[in-house]
Design an enzyme around this catalytic site. Structure first.
Site, PDB file in Angstrom:
ATOM      1  N   LEU A  68      49.647 109.786  15.821  1.00 45.31           N
ATOM      2  CA  LEU A  68      49.870 111.135  15.287  1.00 45.31           C
ATOM      3  C   LEU A  68      48.833 112.128  15.792  1.00 45.31           C
ATOM      4  CD1 LEU A  68      51.037 110.360  11.666  1.00 45.31           C
ATOM      5  CD2 LEU A  68      52.398 111.103  13.610  1.00 45.31           C
ATOM      6  N   ILE A  93      46.607 102.590  13.410  1.00 41.72           N
ATOM      7  CA  ILE A  93      47.382 102.665  14.651  1.00 41.72           C
ATOM      8  C   ILE A  93      48.298 103.877  14.615  1.00 41.72           C
ATOM      9  CG2 ILE A  93      49.193 101.527  15.992  1.00 41.72           C
ATOM     10  CD1 ILE A  93      47.928  98.841  15.168  1.00 41.72           C
ATOM     11  N   ASP A  94      48.949 104.098  13.486  1.00 43.79           N
ATOM     12  CA  ASP A  94      49.843 105.243  13.359  1.00 43.79           C
ATOM     13  C   ASP A  94      49.069 106.559  13.402  1.00 43.79           C
ATOM     14  OD1 ASP A  94      52.468 106.156  13.137  1.00 43.79           O
ATOM     15  OD2 ASP A  94      52.221 106.528  10.991  1.00 43.79           O
ATOM     16  N   ALA A  95      47.867 106.568  12.862  1.00 44.64           N
ATOM     17  CA  ALA A  95      47.055 107.788  12.903  1.00 44.64           C
ATOM     18  C   ALA A  95      46.667 108.136  14.330  1.00 44.64           C
ATOM     19  CB  ALA A  95      45.804 107.618  12.042  1.00 44.64           C
ATOM     20  N   VAL A 141      47.799  99.194  10.238  1.00 47.89           N
ATOM     21  CA  VAL A 141      49.019  99.938  10.567  1.00 47.89           C
ATOM     22  C   VAL A 141      48.768 101.433  10.404  1.00 47.89           C
ATOM     23  CG1 VAL A 141      51.351 100.459   9.747  1.00 47.89           C
ATOM     24  CG2 VAL A 141      50.686  98.108  10.130  1.00 47.89           C
TER      25      VAL A 141
END
Length: 80
Positions: free
Chosen positions: A63, A58-60, A55
């Protein structure tokens, strides 16, 4: 349209499509985690650690796309 309008459109697409992709990926992965923990509850801690690591990755990636879009929005090399 001017170059600034194209850059604004590109920034919106980068952020919007990145958010959609990240949400779909995290949602699918969360569903598979729930299925796996229901089938084998003894592996839940190991799976949870791996899920939270993924997670974050994926979020990095999302961003990083937001950062690139903001760079083009505020320090636009095409303006001028």
């Amino acid at each position: 349209m001017t170059n600034i309008a194209y850059v604004a459109l590109a920034c919106g697409l980068i952020i919007g499509l990145g958010a959609i992709g990240a949400c779909i990926g995290i949602g699918l992965m969360g569903g598979k985690f729930i299925e796996a923990s229901a089938r084998q509850p003894e592996l839940m801690n190991a799976l949870q650690t791996k899920m939270f690591l993924l997670v974050g990755l994926i979020d990095a990636a999302f961003l990083i796309g937001v950062g690139i879009a903001m760079m083009f929005a505020f320090a636009n090399p095409f303006a001028g």
